[in-house]
Design a protein around this motif. Structure first.
Motif, PDB file in Angstrom:
ATOM      1  N   GLY A 111      -7.077  -3.875   3.041  1.00 30.73           N
ATOM      2  CA  GLY A 111      -7.264  -4.011   5.026  1.00 30.73           C
ATOM      3  C   GLY A 111      -7.600  -2.591   4.975  1.00 30.73           C
ATOM      4  N   SER A 112      -7.546  -2.293   4.587  1.00 32.24           N
ATOM      5  CA  SER A 112      -7.594  -0.637   5.332  1.00 32.24           C
ATOM      6  C   SER A 112      -7.999   0.082   4.499  1.00 32.24           C
ATOM      7  N   GLY A 113      -8.369   2.211   5.070  1.00 32.28           N
ATOM      8  CA  GLY A 113      -9.322   2.162   3.694  1.00 32.28           C
ATOM      9  C   GLY A 113      -8.854   3.141   2.612  1.00 32.28           C
ATOM     10  N   ARG A 114      -9.261   3.396   2.058  1.00 32.79           N
ATOM     11  CA  ARG A 114      -8.481   4.126   0.435  1.00 32.79           C
ATOM     12  C   ARG A 114      -7.828   5.064   0.834  1.00 32.79           C
ATOM     13  N   LEU A 115      -7.793   5.921   2.257  1.00 30.96           N
ATOM     14  CA  LEU A 115      -7.066   7.308   2.575  1.00 30.96           C
ATOM     15  C   LEU A 115      -5.015   6.320   2.838  1.00 30.96           C
ATOM     16  N   ALA A 116      -5.380   5.466   2.955  1.00 30.86           N
ATOM     17  CA  ALA A 116      -4.411   4.106   3.550  1.00 30.86           C
ATOM     18  C   ALA A 116      -2.999   3.643   2.700  1.00 30.86           C
ATOM     19  N   VAL A 117      -3.793   3.719   1.979  1.00 29.75           N
ATOM     20  CA  VAL A 117      -3.606   2.776  -0.073  1.00 29.75           C
ATOM     21  C   VAL A 117      -3.226   4.126  -1.246  1.00 29.75           C
ATOM     22  N   ALA A 118      -4.498   5.167  -0.516  1.00 30.89           N
ATOM     23  CA  ALA A 118      -3.838   5.728  -2.107  1.00 30.89           C
ATOM     24  C   ALA A 118      -2.189   6.210  -1.977  1.00 30.89           C
ATOM     25  N   PRO A 119      -1.614   7.031  -1.528  1.00 30.28           N
ATOM     26  CA  PRO A 119      -0.137   6.981  -1.696  1.00 30.28           C
ATOM     27  C   PRO A 119       0.514   6.039  -1.960  1.00 30.28           C
ATOM     28  N   MET A 120      -0.061   4.445  -1.003  1.00 32.11           N
ATOM     29  CA  MET A 120       1.126   3.396  -1.789  1.00 32.11           C
ATOM     30  C   MET A 120       0.669   3.448  -3.567  1.00 32.11           C
ATOM     31  N   SER A 126       4.121   5.513 -10.029  1.00 30.95           N
ATOM     32  CA  SER A 126       4.658   6.939 -10.754  1.00 30.95           C
ATOM     33  C   SER A 126       6.424   5.551 -10.816  1.00 30.95           C
ATOM     34  N   GLN A 127       6.473   4.642 -10.257  1.00 36.01           N
ATOM     35  CA  GLN A 127       7.377   3.658 -10.507  1.00 36.01           C
ATOM     36  C   GLN A 127       7.111   3.478 -11.781  1.00 36.01           C
ATOM     37  N   MET A 128       5.939   2.812 -11.940  1.00 31.36           N
ATOM     38  CA  MET A 128       6.206   2.199 -13.656  1.00 31.36           C
ATOM     39  C   MET A 128       5.778   2.944 -14.367  1.00 31.36           C
ATOM     40  N   ASP A 129       5.670   4.227 -14.139  1.00 34.38           N
ATOM     41  CA  ASP A 129       5.707   5.646 -15.400  1.00 34.38           C
ATOM     42  C   ASP A 129       5.121   7.273 -14.145  1.00 34.38           C
ATOM     43  N   LEU A 134      -2.337   9.002 -11.108  1.00 28.68           N
ATOM     44  CA  LEU A 134      -3.335   8.466 -10.217  1.00 28.68           C
ATOM     45  C   LEU A 134      -4.245   9.592  -9.956  1.00 28.68           C
ATOM     46  N   SER A 135      -5.505   9.375 -10.585  1.00 26.52           N
ATOM     47  CA  SER A 135      -6.822  10.400 -10.205  1.00 26.52           C
ATOM     48  C   SER A 135      -7.342  10.662  -9.525  1.00 26.52           C
ATOM     49  N   PHE A 136      -8.303   9.647  -9.549  1.00 16.16           N
ATOM     50  CA  PHE A 136      -9.318   9.654  -8.570  1.00 16.16           C
ATOM     51  C   PHE A 136      -9.708   8.332  -7.889  1.00 16.16           C
ATOM     52  N   VAL A 137      -9.317   7.947  -6.644  1.00 18.96           N
ATOM     53  CA  VAL A 137      -9.390   7.136  -5.730  1.00 18.96           C
ATOM     54  C   VAL A 137     -10.785   6.876  -4.990  1.00 18.96           C
ATOM     55  N   ARG A 138     -11.192   5.620  -5.305  1.00 20.44           N
ATOM     56  CA  ARG A 138     -12.314   5.673  -4.493  1.00 20.44           C
ATOM     57  C   ARG A 138     -12.219   4.259  -3.698  1.00 20.44           C
ATOM     58  N   GLU A 139     -13.746   4.523  -2.956  1.00 16.88           N
ATOM     59  CA  GLU A 139     -13.664   2.521  -2.825  1.00 16.88           C
ATOM     60  C   GLU A 139     -14.899   2.529  -3.428  1.00 16.88           C
TER      61      GLU A 139
END
Length: 168
Positions: A111-120, A126-129, A134-139
């Motif tokens: 619902g919000s921009g990539r900066l808000a969702v990247a840490p989540m 990280s929980q999965m493996d 997770l190296s490249f987050v882009r909209e």
């Protein structure tokens, strides 16, 4: 073969929610289910369905993929995976659970921009493996914009040369 393009097909491993997240329309049939039972099911795009099943629905048809007989369970709209200027090719989608890849992409519709969702996203991955980066987050609009960059540059150059020609 006389027409080798007939045999060129892209394969993509996707999750059950891939089509809804990217808003790719399901033309007929169904998407993959969330359980593990999709080993022999595939979804094809309209280009493949038109080319190989002109006179009837491909639903329920069996095709051989990587030496395995699979059943077509759905047909989705065409997507320009290779950029907006390239024609849509034939596409087969398989469940990601049954086509392991060394590299995968995570696609979300926050619902919000990539900066808000990247840490989540980093936390979930990280929980999965813990060793998985997770190296490249882009909209998506950035991805599309990058694919159009050379077109924009060409237009700017033509405009600049046209302006210089008018001045001379």
């Amino acid at each position: 073969p006389p027409n080798s393009d007939e045999y060129l097909v892209n394969m993509t491993a996707v999750s059950p929610s891939y089509f809804s997240v990217l808003r790719i329309p399901m033309r007929y049939g169904r998407s993959f289910s969330a359980d593990q039972s999709e080993r022999d099911s595939v979804i094809v795009n309209e280009s493949l369905a038109r080319r190989h099943f002109q006179d009837h629905s491909p639903l329920g048809e069996r095709i051989s993929i990587l030496g395995r007989e699979c059943t077509i369970v759905g047909v989705v709209g065409d997507v320009r995976h290779e950029g907006v200027r390239r024609a849509c090719g034939q596409q087969i989608y398989l469940s990601f659970r049954h086509l392991p890849r060394a590299k995968m992409f995570v696609i979300t519709r926050p619902g919000s921009g990539r900066l808000a969702v990247a840490p989540m996203l980093r936390g979930v991955v990280s929980q999965m493996d813990p060793e998985q980066p997770l190296s490249f987050v882009r909209e998506l609009k950035e991805v599309v914009g990058a694919s159009l960059a050379s077109d924009r540059l060409l237009l700017y150059l033509v405009g600049a040369f046209g302006s210089v020609a008018l001045v001379l």
